[in-house]
Design a protein around this motif. Structure first.
Motif: not given
Ligand code: ASP
Length: 332
Positions: A190-192, A291-293, A252-256, A124-126
């Motif tokens: 960033g959850r990772t 972790p991408f993207p 990590t990317r900035v989580q828009k 599950l992803r939510h």
């Molecule tokens: N793919 C990873 C995540 O689902 C990282 C990201 O989205 O920035 O957390």
């Protein structure tokens, strides 16, 4: 060096690993101790050997995975599908919840109970933090109870990503103890990085340099947790001096999608860009992970640098997820 999943018994004679996963949910990295982590990494490495040798095997023949994604995903979703298929199982893929009864207003509870009536395991992803726990509670006393794996819950956790990140660190460097890791980017949302830092805290002599804009700093509860585990911690908003010293740079990317204010996102999105010039300043042995993207924070020109480990990191995701599926379903 392992010689394959079924050819060499490293498990004390009964053929089972001591990862303790059978029948369990995977909801948070907090559920693992170091011994279990070592076993999961060993099993994941054996999965890599198995794929290299056989491509696919059949221990999960007849088993069904329900892959339920309420948020976009490329790697997590497709690597779980590939993992299940390489182990001989099949998948109910629900990547577009807008085409399921969720669009009619069905609750998470009813959706997971429905899938549990058909499948043997749910991924599950939510978007909401804690959703995986809510789903697990909905199944706890259900007559068709099956295990659930958290594939990311909002800004909360991403335990399977943390395990594949750990595998990558181990495979790239040979060990995890003694690591100096620089985590860079959106450490708030960033959850990772939330999950990975907690796992690393179980190892010895770990040093973190946390590089972020002031407004995107690592949550104070996570920093406190790392302190309690005697990790070295430095927080900064600059990469200066960091590249030369870090053994791993975890970008990590900035989580828009976590920003209410688009202007604030635009201002912060390219706070740090890793390009060839940046890599020249880094040590020859630094491992670059993400972790991408990626959305501009690592230039494509870096991809051919042998220190860029992010495509190997993705591949490790499939091996780790093979290990988790086989472990939770009680087959290894
Ligand atoms: N793919 C990873 C995540 O689902 C990282 C990201 O989205 O920035 O957390």
């Amino acid at each position: 060096m392992s010689t394959g999943l079924w050819s060499e018994d490293k498990t004390g004679g009964n053929g089972m690993y001591k990862h303790g996963l059978a029948g369990k949910n995977i909801l948070s990295v907090a559920q693992f101790n170091r011994e279990q982590l070592e076993e999961i990494l060993r099993l994941s490495h054996d999965m890599a050997t198995t794929v290299a040798r056989f491509g696919a095997v059949q221990p999960l023949h007849g088993k069904v995975l329900a892959n339920l994604f309420y948020e976009p995903s490329t790697r997590t979703s497709s690597s779980f599908i590939a993992a299940m298929q390489r182990l001989g199982g099949t998948v109910i893929p629900i990547n577009n919840v807008q085409f399921s009864s969720v669009a009619k207003g069905e609750s998470l509870r009813d959706t997971v109970r429905t899938l549990a009536a058909y499948a043997d395991i749910i991924v599950l992803r939510h978007p909401e933090t804690g959703a995986a726990n809510t789903a697990a509670s909905a199944l706890e006393r259900y007559e068709f109870r099956i295990p659930i794996i958290n594939a990311g819950d909002g800004i909360g956790e991403h335990p399977t990503q943390a395990l594949l990140d750990l595998m990558t660190i181990k495979e790239e460097r040979g060990s995890v103890d003694g690591l100096h890791i620089a985590m860079v980017g959106d450490l708030k949302n960033g959850r990772t990085v939330h999950s990975l830092s907690q796992l690393l805290a179980l190892y010895e002599d770990i040093h973190f340099t946390l590089v972020s804009p002031e407004s995107l700093r690592m949550p104070s509860a996570t920093v406190a947790f790392l302190n309690e585990h005697n990790c070295g911690i430095k927080e900064t908003d600059s990469l200066d001096g960091v590249l030369e010293e870090a053994g791993v740079l975890y970008d990590t990317r900035v989580q828009k999608e976590r920003f209410g204010d688009p202007a604030a996102y635009e201002e912060l999105k390219l706070s740090y860009v890793i390009d060839q010039a940046t890599m020249k300043r880094a040590s020859d042995t630094m491992v670059l992970m993400h972790p991408f993207p990626r959305v501009g924070e690592i230039a494509y020109e870096v991809d051919d640098d042998p220190r860029a480990a992010y495509f190997r990191q993705m591949r490790n995701g499939m091996y780790v997820r093979m290990a988790l599926l086989a472990g939770v379903l009680g087959k290894v």
